[in-house]
Enzyme design. Sequence first.
Site, PDB file in Angstrom:
ATOM      1  N   GLY A  65      11.616  32.822  40.968  1.00 23.84           N
ATOM      2  CA  GLY A  65      10.196  32.849  41.302  1.00 23.84           C
ATOM      3  C   GLY A  65       9.718  34.271  41.505  1.00 23.84           C
ATOM      4  CB  ALA A  66       8.508  36.391  43.795  1.00 23.61           C
ATOM      5  CB  SER A 113      11.521  36.392  48.535  1.00 23.27           C
ATOM      6  OG  SER A 113      11.074  35.065  48.347  1.00 23.27           O
ATOM      7  CE1 TYR A 149      14.141  32.573  60.318  1.00 17.68           C
ATOM      8  CE2 TYR A 149      14.896  34.432  61.611  1.00 17.68           C
ATOM      9  CZ  TYR A 149      14.468  33.905  60.415  1.00 17.68           C
ATOM     10  OH  TYR A 149      14.358  34.713  59.292  1.00 17.68           O
TER      11      TYR A 149
END
Length: 556
Positions: A136-137, A139, A455
């Site tokens: 996609g890009a 990342s 996280y």
Amino acid sequence: MTDSSTPGPSGSGSPTDRSWWGWGTVDQALSDAECTALGKLIPGAADTPLPVPDVPALALPKVRVRPPSALAPLMSSAPRDRASHTYGKAYRDVLRALAGDVSAAPDQVVRPRTEQHVIDVLDWAAEADVAVVPYGAGSSVVGGVEYRADARHGVVSLDLSALDQVLEIDRVSRAARIQAGALGPDLEAQLRPYGLTLRHFPQSFEFSTLGGWLATRAGGHYATLFTHIDDLVESLRVVTPVGINESLRLPGSGAGPSPDRLFLGSEGTLGVITEAWMRLQERPRHKASATVVFDDFHAAVEAVRAVSQSGLHPANCRLLDPGEAALAGVAQDGESVLVLGVESAHAPVDARLTELLALARDHGGTPMSGGPDGGDTAARTWRSAFLRMPYLRDALARMSVVTETFETACTWDRAPELYETVRGRLTEVVREVTGAVGTVNCRFTHVYADGPAPYFTVIAPGRRGAEVAMWDEIKSAAMDLLHDLGATVTHHHAVGRDHRPGYDRQRPEPFALALGAAKRALDPAGILNPGVLIDPTAPAFNDSKPAAFSDPTTVG
């Protein structure tokens, strides 16, 4: 639409070009002096930053495959294209790129301009025994776009960035048909004239695409309710090696297993998502935010649980433990900080924020600031730090600091034990691996009525040349802990290749059998992103036709 951030074929480019080795754009990366100054904040960090290799100096592997004439105009084997499509943007990717290790570089980067081009590429690749890694890009932080699998005649990176248009808008149903290669900012820019928004803002928003969000089940802007891209999907169009799979546009359906769910999170291993009808929203006009401090983290956890079960559905509900709050610059005295935000396209939200703050006060929280959008300094500080963090991570990586994150989700009854066990045990692991006292911080990125998504951030001085091995050992211990505690190996970062060991243990065996069968049926030559989600066996050949699995019962 032209993507001005896509690097050209040469090793040079404008300052706003995407970085080939690290996060974001070249002009936003920290300078050598800034890296050195940042490293001084971490006792034991290196004295000087690792240099960034020049693309022309990289030892790229020899190109093994050449495209057929019909596809040649879409393909590039230019060094910068190959180097920038070798890895994603995980810590271990950044370190290997800084070391000049591009041994996994694709032979070609192909940028289809139409869906037919995607079909043609898959047809050619199946015949030529060439692996295809959808991109996609770039990342990914879990090895999702890096080829590490079985020996093939070659590998191409299928870059969908030219398929970047909003093709159709249904204003009545409030939905849009969007091509998978649309970057977040471009997508929103095309929706803005209609007063509409997808409102899916992952941290990688500028540098990720709709197709990437769908293929990885990305988590976005909303901390409650519409947390994942899944919630915004009306239908998908997917090109597989055996045909096009397009689901009906429906608000909901009880007609058997969902055809969309098969491809959401499939990470390019079952097909290539080319379009999707996405549910949109009116752009919000009313916003308010506030931050609340707690002296006790576990009291803050109880407050967040009350918020998540209240039905008030704040858009933002991020809880930062003391270490994370200090790292973000929103608290320095050992407090935990809760960042709350509410928004609406239709009515003022101040009353809803007041209710949320009352819940926080009931659990010992003290509001720091709050009010209409723009009035909460602490929330703005947190957001700025949040968006800047990947660049700081890269700078610390250049100073040989081990600094990376991992995320999970668990039910509320397990949350206190998970937080204490992971932080405690992983602090010990960090000391064992690095020989230094590091930090393990935590924040809740998303919350549900039945549990949070913790996280974790790890920061410790590493040893130059051993940084990747150190992180791999720490990450392996983290995955073992999450498994033992009954938590997921990933909440929104996806599986890729880095999370495969944890994913293999987490998924039920009957589902693994079904996934293997789906792979064999949809990708009989086994060319699509080999090694993601399941392991193909070595290709078997029959009448010169590649087959993905020599043993039809074999699954990862």
